[in-house]
Design a protein around this motif. Structure first.
Motif, PDB file in Angstrom:
ATOM      1  N   VAL A  99       1.038  -1.007  -0.038  1.00 12.26           N
ATOM      2  CA  VAL A  99      -0.076   0.029   0.134  1.00 12.26           C
ATOM      3  C   VAL A  99       0.796   1.240  -0.112  1.00 12.26           C
ATOM      4  O   VAL A  99       1.548   1.467   0.943  1.00 12.26           O
ATOM      5  CB  VAL A  99      -0.961   0.003   1.259  1.00 12.26           C
ATOM      6  CG1 VAL A  99      -1.566   1.230   1.399  1.00 12.26           C
ATOM      7  CG2 VAL A  99      -1.636  -1.191   1.242  1.00 12.26           C
ATOM      8  N   PRO A 100       1.145   2.072  -1.398  1.00  9.95           N
ATOM      9  CA  PRO A 100       1.929   2.944  -1.111  1.00  9.95           C
ATOM     10  C   PRO A 100       1.827   3.893  -0.056  1.00  9.95           C
ATOM     11  O   PRO A 100       0.705   4.494   0.319  1.00  9.95           O
ATOM     12  CB  PRO A 100       1.733   3.516  -2.463  1.00  9.95           C
ATOM     13  CG  PRO A 100       1.093   2.550  -3.408  1.00  9.95           C
ATOM     14  CD  PRO A 100       0.358   1.667  -2.360  1.00  9.95           C
ATOM     15  N   TYR A 101       3.148   4.386   0.552  1.00 13.40           N
ATOM     16  CA  TYR A 101       3.268   5.296   1.696  1.00 13.40           C
ATOM     17  C   TYR A 101       2.202   4.991   2.708  1.00 13.40           C
ATOM     18  O   TYR A 101       1.388   5.857   3.245  1.00 13.40           O
ATOM     19  CB  TYR A 101       3.023   6.633   1.248  1.00 13.40           C
ATOM     20  CG  TYR A 101       3.882   6.956   0.183  1.00 13.40           C
ATOM     21  CD1 TYR A 101       5.257   6.880   0.268  1.00 13.40           C
ATOM     22  CD2 TYR A 101       3.416   7.178  -1.296  1.00 13.40           C
ATOM     23  CE1 TYR A 101       6.271   7.061  -0.925  1.00 13.40           C
ATOM     24  CE2 TYR A 101       4.287   7.219  -2.258  1.00 13.40           C
ATOM     25  CZ  TYR A 101       5.988   7.116  -2.241  1.00 13.40           C
ATOM     26  OH  TYR A 101       6.592   7.489  -3.078  1.00 13.40           O
TER      27      TYR A 101
ATOM     28  N   GLN B 210      11.586   3.556   3.318  1.00 13.19           N
ATOM     29  CA  GLN B 210      10.232   4.414   3.561  1.00 13.19           C
ATOM     30  C   GLN B 210      10.580   5.767   3.253  1.00 13.19           C
ATOM     31  O   GLN B 210      10.582   6.639   4.074  1.00 13.19           O
ATOM     32  CB  GLN B 210      10.051   4.138   5.076  1.00 13.19           C
ATOM     33  CG  GLN B 210       9.691   2.440   5.400  1.00 13.19           C
ATOM     34  CD  GLN B 210       8.198   2.391   4.853  1.00 13.19           C
ATOM     35  OE1 GLN B 210       7.317   3.156   4.669  1.00 13.19           O
ATOM     36  NE2 GLN B 210       8.265   1.196   4.149  1.00 13.19           N
ATOM     37  N   SER B 211      10.711   6.033   1.895  1.00 14.89           N
ATOM     38  CA  SER B 211      11.021   7.395   1.422  1.00 14.89           C
ATOM     39  C   SER B 211       9.602   8.367   1.713  1.00 14.89           C
ATOM     40  O   SER B 211       9.950   9.559   1.631  1.00 14.89           O
ATOM     41  CB  SER B 211      11.310   7.330  -0.026  1.00 14.89           C
ATOM     42  OG  SER B 211      10.266   6.858  -0.889  1.00 14.89           O
ATOM     43  N   GLY B 212       8.677   7.975   2.027  1.00 14.61           N
ATOM     44  CA  GLY B 212       7.635   8.683   2.338  1.00 14.61           C
ATOM     45  C   GLY B 212       8.017   9.591   3.730  1.00 14.61           C
ATOM     46  O   GLY B 212       7.335  10.576   3.842  1.00 14.61           O
ATOM     47  N   ILE B 213       8.783   9.000   4.363  1.00 15.16           N
ATOM     48  CA  ILE B 213       9.203   9.982   5.601  1.00 15.16           C
ATOM     49  C   ILE B 213       9.867  11.307   5.124  1.00 15.16           C
ATOM     50  O   ILE B 213       9.636  12.331   5.315  1.00 15.16           O
ATOM     51  CB  ILE B 213       9.827   9.276   6.806  1.00 15.16           C
ATOM     52  CG1 ILE B 213       9.104   7.993   7.343  1.00 15.16           C
ATOM     53  CG2 ILE B 213      10.368  10.317   7.403  1.00 15.16           C
ATOM     54  CD1 ILE B 213      10.070   7.075   7.977  1.00 15.16           C
ATOM     55  N   ALA B 214      10.842  10.793   4.381  1.00 12.41           N
ATOM     56  CA  ALA B 214      11.518  12.117   3.667  1.00 12.41           C
ATOM     57  C   ALA B 214      10.576  13.127   2.707  1.00 12.41           C
ATOM     58  O   ALA B 214      11.007  14.124   2.762  1.00 12.41           O
ATOM     59  CB  ALA B 214      12.793  11.495   2.720  1.00 12.41           C
TER      60      ALA B 214
ATOM     61  N   ALA C 168       7.531   8.973  11.111  1.00 12.77           N
ATOM     62  CA  ALA C 168       8.450   7.954  11.389  1.00 12.77           C
ATOM     63  C   ALA C 168       7.551   7.080  12.520  1.00 12.77           C
ATOM     64  O   ALA C 168       7.529   5.691  12.538  1.00 12.77           O
ATOM     65  CB  ALA C 168       9.446   8.419  11.933  1.00 12.77           C
ATOM     66  N   ASP C 169       6.494   7.731  13.107  1.00  8.69           N
ATOM     67  CA  ASP C 169       5.790   7.201  14.170  1.00  8.69           C
ATOM     68  C   ASP C 169       4.646   6.331  13.437  1.00  8.69           C
ATOM     69  O   ASP C 169       4.244   5.219  13.722  1.00  8.69           O
ATOM     70  CB  ASP C 169       4.922   8.273  14.918  1.00  8.69           C
ATOM     71  CG  ASP C 169       5.834   8.898  16.356  1.00  8.69           C
ATOM     72  OD1 ASP C 169       6.954   7.996  16.382  1.00  8.69           O
ATOM     73  OD2 ASP C 169       5.420   9.929  16.746  1.00  8.69           O
ATOM     74  N   GLN C 170       4.153   6.906  12.151  1.00  6.47           N
ATOM     75  CA  GLN C 170       3.082   5.880  11.292  1.00  6.47           C
ATOM     76  C   GLN C 170       4.009   4.814  10.886  1.00  6.47           C
ATOM     77  O   GLN C 170       3.285   3.807  10.767  1.00  6.47           O
ATOM     78  CB  GLN C 170       2.614   6.766  10.443  1.00  6.47           C
ATOM     79  CG  GLN C 170       1.593   7.916  10.766  1.00  6.47           C
ATOM     80  CD  GLN C 170       1.312   8.726   9.424  1.00  6.47           C
ATOM     81  OE1 GLN C 170       2.185   9.297   8.874  1.00  6.47           O
ATOM     82  NE2 GLN C 170      -0.043   9.089   9.204  1.00  6.47           N
ATOM     83  N   VAL C 171       5.115   5.127  10.610  1.00  3.83           N
ATOM     84  CA  VAL C 171       5.926   3.813  10.064  1.00  3.83           C
ATOM     85  C   VAL C 171       5.891   2.510  11.111  1.00  3.83           C
ATOM     86  O   VAL C 171       5.772   1.651  10.971  1.00  3.83           O
ATOM     87  CB  VAL C 171       7.277   4.050   9.335  1.00  3.83           C
ATOM     88  CG1 VAL C 171       8.140   2.693   8.979  1.00  3.83           C
ATOM     89  CG2 VAL C 171       6.875   4.964   7.984  1.00  3.83           C
TER      90      VAL C 171
ATOM     91  N   PRO D 143      14.570   5.933   5.971  1.00  2.00           N
ATOM     92  CA  PRO D 143      13.857   7.076   5.847  1.00  2.00           C
ATOM     93  C   PRO D 143      14.026   8.131   4.873  1.00  2.00           C
ATOM     94  O   PRO D 143      13.486   9.021   4.532  1.00  2.00           O
ATOM     95  CB  PRO D 143      13.632   7.812   7.300  1.00  2.00           C
ATOM     96  CG  PRO D 143      15.245   7.733   7.617  1.00  2.00           C
ATOM     97  CD  PRO D 143      15.759   6.354   7.197  1.00  2.00           C
ATOM     98  N   HIS D 144      15.240   7.927   3.840  1.00  2.00           N
ATOM     99  CA  HIS D 144      15.745   8.670   3.220  1.00  2.00           C
ATOM    100  C   HIS D 144      15.001   8.393   1.618  1.00  2.00           C
ATOM    101  O   HIS D 144      14.346   7.659   1.638  1.00  2.00           O
ATOM    102  CB  HIS D 144      17.033   8.577   2.994  1.00  2.00           C
ATOM    103  CG  HIS D 144      17.893   8.657   4.210  1.00  2.00           C
ATOM    104  ND1 HIS D 144      18.414   7.522   5.052  1.00  2.00           N
ATOM    105  CD2 HIS D 144      18.197   9.669   5.029  1.00  2.00           C
ATOM    106  CE1 HIS D 144      19.005   7.970   5.959  1.00  2.00           C
ATOM    107  NE2 HIS D 144      18.831   9.216   6.062  1.00  2.00           N
TER     108      HIS D 144
END
Length: 183
Positions: free
Chosen positions: A23-25, A58-62, A68-71, A92-93
């Protein structure tokens, strides 16, 4: 040295598209859906005394698309559904950040192996896209591709080992001529 069943101490997995439906991001734990058989495969590895881990870009963080809490909450749900993992590594980059951890770079595999106290040659990494397999090769680990409909044909063609699903991927790890004995 190639990882084989005699030297294998850990099996590491990509998260999205490998253990759970991509599920993207995804920042919503309720959207986590494991692939059929994933828990059974992981329990089998754990019962053999092998370490398991998850390595996830998890580039969605960047990009500011999730925190990061959601991840972390999604990862907690993955563990709730699939059982405990010995190690988690999250990059996270973004793709342009040039970090050493983002797959296809080997940083997350090196870090996971360090944390597990093993050499990368004693690990296998199972993923669904070419960058997963490239990261395994760069780290000196064995890489097995489990393609999804989103996996590009050239990634499948380039992979040294391809499996139809997680069960077949793990079966490949234990299909070793040294263990089969005389015919």
């Amino acid at each position: 040295m190639a990882t084989n069943a005699l030297t294998l101490k850990a099996v590491l997995f990509d998260r999205d598209g490998t253990l759970v439906v991509d599920v993207p991001y995804n920042g919503d734990p309720q959207k986590v859906e494991p692939y059929p058989g994933a828990r059974r495969v992981l329990e089998g590895l754990r019962n053999l005394g092998l370490a398991t881990g998850v390595l996830s870009n998890q580039s969605g963080i960047a990009r500011g698309l999730l925190t990061a809490d959601q991840v972390d909450s999604v990862n907690a749900r993955v563990e709730e559904l699939l059982g405990p993992f010995d190690v988690w590594e999250v990059c996270p980059h973004g793709a342009g950040d040039g970090c050493p951890c983002r797959k296809p770079a080997p940083g997350m595999i090196h870090s996971a192996c360090r944390r597990l106290g093993i050499d990368p040659s004693e690990a296998a990494f199972v993923g669904d896209i070419g960058s997963d397999i490239e990261a395994a090769a760069a780290a000196g680990a064995r890489g097995i591709l489990v393609p999804t409909p989103q996996t590009r044909a050239e990634e499948v063609d380039a992979a040294p080992e391809v499996a139809a699903d997680l069960e077949q991927a793990v079966a490949l790890l234990f299909r070793d001529p040294v263990l089969q004995g005389p015919a």
